[in-house]
Design a protein around this motif. Structure first.
Motif, short mmCIF file in Angstrom:
data_model
loop_
_atom_site.label_atom_id
_atom_site.label_comp_id
_atom_site.label_asym_id
_atom_site.label_seq_id
_atom_site.Cartn_x
_atom_site.Cartn_y
_atom_site.Cartn_z
N UNK A 35 0.04 -10.82 12.56
CA UNK A 35 -0.50 -10.50 11.23
C UNK A 35 0.25 -9.34 10.60
N UNK A 36 0.25 -9.32 9.28
CA UNK A 36 0.87 -8.22 8.54
C UNK A 36 -0.09 -7.58 7.56
N UNK A 37 -1.22 -8.25 7.31
CA UNK A 37 -2.17 -7.83 6.28
C UNK A 37 -3.60 -7.92 6.79
N UNK B 13 -4.73 5.40 22.03
CA UNK B 13 -5.27 4.22 22.70
C UNK B 13 -4.29 3.04 22.65
N UNK B 14 -4.44 2.13 23.58
CA UNK B 14 -3.62 0.93 23.58
C UNK B 14 -4.24 -0.11 22.65
N UNK B 15 -3.41 -0.74 21.85
CA UNK B 15 -3.88 -1.76 20.91
C UNK B 15 -3.19 -3.08 21.22
N UNK B 16 -3.87 -4.16 20.88
CA UNK B 16 -3.28 -5.48 20.95
C UNK B 16 -2.85 -5.85 19.55
N UNK B 17 -1.63 -6.34 19.41
CA UNK B 17 -1.12 -6.72 18.10
C UNK B 17 -2.05 -7.76 17.47
N UNK B 18 -2.40 -7.55 16.22
CA UNK B 18 -3.28 -8.49 15.53
C UNK B 18 -2.56 -9.78 15.21
N UNK B 19 -3.28 -10.89 15.34
CA UNK B 19 -2.74 -12.21 15.01
C UNK B 19 -3.43 -12.75 13.77
N UNK B 20 -2.72 -13.55 13.02
CA UNK B 20 -3.26 -14.20 11.84
C UNK B 20 -4.40 -15.14 12.26
#
Length: 75
Positions: A16-18, A2-9
């Motif tokens: 986001x990294x965590x 599936x296509x995902x949108x990069x998570x933002x803080x």
């Protein structure tokens, strides 16, 4: 896959990294340190690095061959 949108803080909106399970929040490394170093209770929160492939879900597995943490969907 599936296509995902990069998570933002959720605090500052940079990538986001965590994932903090207790707060149910995506955080960048800088905000993670600021938030979770404030007191002993916050320091005990369960946090996971995000998937090294999609960067949109908490990692669930570590691939030793590729040396990368992956979520269930990317594994």
């Amino acid at each position: 896959h599936p296509q995902y949108t990069m998570a933002s803080c959720v605090v500052c909106a940079v990538p986001a990294t965590v994932w903090c399970q207790n707060d149910k929040a995506f955080l960048c490394s800088e905000c993670d340190v600021k938030i979770h170093s404030t007191n002993a209770v916050a320091a005990r929160h369960t946090r996971q690095h995000l998937c090294g492939s999609c960067n949109a879900a908490p990692s669930a597995h570590f691939c030793r061959n590729d040396c990368i943490a992956l979520c269930d969907a990317c594994d």
